[in-house]
Design an enzyme around this catalytic site. Structure first.
Site, PDB file in Angstrom:
ATOM      1  N   SER A   1      17.005  50.457 -28.819  1.00  0.00           N
ATOM      2  CA  SER A   1      16.159  51.387 -28.065  1.00  0.00           C
ATOM      3  C   SER A   1      16.853  52.721 -27.865  1.00  0.00           C
ATOM      4  CB  SER A   1      15.873  50.769 -26.698  1.00  0.00           C
ATOM      5  OG  SER A   1      15.379  51.733 -25.810  1.00  0.00           O
TER       6      SER A   1
ATOM      7  N   TYR B   1      18.417  47.048 -18.975  1.00  0.00           N
ATOM      8  CA  TYR B   1      17.664  46.985 -20.241  1.00  0.00           C
ATOM      9  C   TYR B   1      18.467  47.663 -21.347  1.00  0.00           C
ATOM     10  CZ  TYR B   1      14.263  48.274 -23.816  1.00  0.00           C
ATOM     11  OH  TYR B   1      13.627  48.471 -25.013  1.00  0.00           O
TER      12      TYR B   1
HETATM   13  N1  NAD Z   1       7.465  50.246 -27.111  1.00  0.00           N
HETATM   14  C1  NAD Z   1       8.524  51.057 -27.008  1.00  0.00           C
HETATM   15  O1  NAD Z   1       8.387  52.245 -26.672  1.00  0.00           O
HETATM   16  C2  NAD Z   1       9.895  50.561 -27.348  1.00  0.00           C
HETATM   17  C3  NAD Z   1      10.951  51.504 -27.351  1.00  0.00           C
HETATM   18  C4  NAD Z   1      12.237  51.066 -27.655  1.00  0.00           C
HETATM   19  C5  NAD Z   1      12.460  49.748 -27.971  1.00  0.00           C
HETATM   20  N2  NAD Z   1      11.427  48.850 -27.955  1.00  0.00           N
HETATM   21  C6  NAD Z   1      11.732  47.449 -28.298  1.00  0.00           C
HETATM   22  O2  NAD Z   1      10.871  47.054 -29.340  1.00  0.00           O
HETATM   23  C7  NAD Z   1      10.560  45.657 -29.214  1.00  0.00           C
HETATM   24  C8  NAD Z   1       9.059  45.466 -29.189  1.00  0.00           C
HETATM   25  O3  NAD Z   1       8.521  46.212 -28.095  1.00  0.00           O
HETATM   26  P1  NAD Z   1       6.995  46.247 -27.722  1.00  0.00           P
HETATM   27  O4  NAD Z   1       6.706  47.596 -27.177  1.00  0.00           O
HETATM   28  O5  NAD Z   1       6.184  45.705 -28.830  1.00  0.00           O
HETATM   29  O6  NAD Z   1       6.997  45.236 -26.484  1.00  0.00           O
HETATM   30  P2  NAD Z   1       6.007  44.037 -26.115  1.00  0.00           P
HETATM   31  O7  NAD Z   1       6.388  43.584 -24.747  1.00  0.00           O
HETATM   32  O8  NAD Z   1       4.581  44.456 -26.344  1.00  0.00           O
HETATM   33  O9  NAD Z   1       6.362  42.936 -27.191  1.00  0.00           O
HETATM   34  C9  NAD Z   1       7.408  42.006 -27.029  1.00  0.00           C
HETATM   35  C10 NAD Z   1       6.826  40.622 -27.262  1.00  0.00           C
HETATM   36  O10 NAD Z   1       7.905  39.691 -27.160  1.00  0.00           O
HETATM   37  C11 NAD Z   1       7.465  38.562 -26.460  1.00  0.00           C
HETATM   38  N3  NAD Z   1       8.610  37.963 -25.784  1.00  0.00           N
HETATM   39  C12 NAD Z   1       9.319  38.469 -24.744  1.00  0.00           C
HETATM   40  N4  NAD Z   1      10.284  37.622 -24.398  1.00  0.00           N
HETATM   41  C13 NAD Z   1      10.193  36.559 -25.241  1.00  0.00           C
HETATM   42  C14 NAD Z   1      10.916  35.351 -25.373  1.00  0.00           C
HETATM   43  N5  NAD Z   1      11.934  35.064 -24.559  1.00  0.00           N
HETATM   44  N6  NAD Z   1      10.552  34.490 -26.360  1.00  0.00           N
HETATM   45  C15 NAD Z   1       9.519  34.779 -27.199  1.00  0.00           C
HETATM   46  N7  NAD Z   1       8.787  35.902 -27.097  1.00  0.00           N
HETATM   47  C16 NAD Z   1       9.126  36.772 -26.124  1.00  0.00           C
HETATM   48  C17 NAD Z   1       6.433  39.066 -25.466  1.00  0.00           C
HETATM   49  O11 NAD Z   1       5.503  38.049 -25.103  1.00  0.00           O
HETATM   50  C18 NAD Z   1       5.782  40.222 -26.243  1.00  0.00           C
HETATM   51  O12 NAD Z   1       4.592  39.786 -26.872  1.00  0.00           O
HETATM   52  C19 NAD Z   1      11.272  45.195 -27.963  1.00  0.00           C
HETATM   53  O13 NAD Z   1      12.513  44.640 -28.340  1.00  0.00           O
HETATM   54  C20 NAD Z   1      11.490  46.463 -27.175  1.00  0.00           C
HETATM   55  O14 NAD Z   1      12.593  46.365 -26.302  1.00  0.00           O
HETATM   56  C21 NAD Z   1      10.157  49.234 -27.666  1.00  0.00           C
END
Ligand code: NAD
Length: 335
Positions: A127, A152
């Site tokens: 991130s 985080y």
């Molecule tokens: N959206 C952003 O702006 C952003 C920015 C930087 C990094 N990220 C990273 O990208 C990745 C995806 O983000 P996103 O925005 O799609 O988030 P999101 O929360 O929509 O998707 C994450 C998914 O992982 C699942 N999950 C969480 N913990 C879990 C576990 N222990 N076992 C199985 N499934 C689990 C959740 O149910 C969810 O569906 C994450 O790692 C997040 O930290 C996202």
């Protein structure tokens, strides 16, 4: 290819899975569909995937060691994209333990699964928040990131360190992707664009932190997915020039790489809100508030390595991306 994607009920994971299936890959999609935000939205994203050929849904927790061992042994994926995580900076202030379980224990299980099953390439979500207190803009993967401002961010930085050890010890190619504020259709209800659109449409006031002065390198979902696919196809390699005397944080003697995926075009929050107002056709009533704990005032991605190594730079203008989100939101929620 047979690809294990974690977080397929999530925002980025569901979009990525569609793209991989459309190009003919087989996708094993893992998600525990937890209730961090609206489960109906996660189920709706999954429903569109389970309707497609080549998708296998596995509902389990990545922190469940035995279940993850069994999953790798059964499916033997060639490549892994690990996106499942407890996301959100603000939530980590209230719920720190959730980050240890999903982001540290879960990541450990992914590394072990990759190691024991000879996975060709592990790509995982880091991130922009790892840049923490850094102020040199644009943020570069070659800068040190030793001053995270939230648990985080620390958990994502820890993932990069853990990945490096597996690249070094077991020659596992790993690529960490630092995503910058991702937005677009099917987006997350805990993020600004979703909250603002919902409230403006309902005629409710919005909380605007840092008086609307933060700058974010908002990155459109399709651009993120393109970056993930390009890097997934480009297996991480050792950097022969790397030297322990002047260690470059972004590469290694081991097959380990980091990339920023960001639009390289920061936009002030107040301008972001104006664009939403224009598309929604209504003015927002704003509560101007100070910067929140754990938040950083600005993000801005240097994407030179992405351009050099995989020939890609995100390009969707924020006006276009917001318009697509607002149109999706109104259609999906019928408002
Ligand atoms: N959206 C952003 O702006 C952003 C920015 C930087 C990094 N990220 C990273 O990208 C990745 C995806 O983000 P996103 O925005 O799609 O988030 P999101 O929360 O929509 O998707 C994450 C998914 O992982 C699942 N999950 C969480 N913990 C879990 C576990 N222990 N076992 C199985 N499934 C689990 C959740 O149910 C969810 O569906 C994450 O790692 C997040 O930290 C996202």
């Amino acid at each position: 290819m047979k690809i294990l994607v974690t977080g397929t009920a999530g925002f980025i994971g569901s979009h990525l899975a569609h793209r991989l299936l459309d190009r003919g890959d087989e996708v094993i999609g893992v998600d525990n569909v937890n209730d961090y935000y609206d489960v109906n939205l996660k189920e709706a994203r999954l429903k569109r995937l389970t309707d497609k050929a080549g998708f296998t849904e596995v509902r389990q927790d990545v922190a469940d060691r035995a279940a993850m061992e069994a999953l790798f042994a059964e499916h033997k994926p060639e490549r892994v994209v690990h996106l499942a995580a407890q996301a959100g900076v603000r939530y980590s202030i209230e719920n720190p333990h959730a980050y240890v379980d999903a982001n540290l224990v879960g990541f450990m299980n992914i590394l072990e699964g990759c190691r024991h099953n000879k996975v060709e390439h592990l790509v995982y979500a880091s991130s922009s928040s790892v840049y923490g207190a850094n102020e040199t803009m644009p943020f570069s993967v070659h800068d040190n990131v030793d001053h995270p401002l939230s648990l985080y961010a620390a958990s994502k930085k820890a993932n990069e360190l853990m990945a490096h050890t597996y690249s070094h010890l077991y020659n596992l190619p790993t690529t960490g992707l630092r995503f910058f504020t991702v937005y677009g259709p099917w987006g997350r209800p805990d993020m600004a664009l979703f909250i603002f659109t919902k409230k403006i449409l309902a005629g409710e006031p919005i909380d605007v932190f840092n008086h609307g002065h933060h700058r974010r390198d908002f990155t459109y979902i399709d651009d993120i997915v393109e970056g993930v696919i390009r890097t997934l196809d480009h297996v991480a390699e050792p950097n022969d020039q790397w030297s322990g005397a002047t260690p470059d944080p972004g590469t290694s003697k081991a097959p380990y790489r980091l990339y920023n995926i960001g639009s390289n075009n920061p936009v002030e929050l107040s301008r972001f809100i104006e664009i939403i107002e224009e598309r929604v056709g209504k003015k927002a009533e704003k509560n101007l508030l100070p910067l929140q704990p754990g938040d950083v005032p600005a993000t801005y991605a240097n994407v030179d390595d992405l351009i050099d190594d995989v020939g890609y730079k995100p390009a969707t203008p924020v006006e276009e991306g917001i318009a697509r989100f607002v149109d999706w939101y109104r259609d999906f929620y019928n408002v």
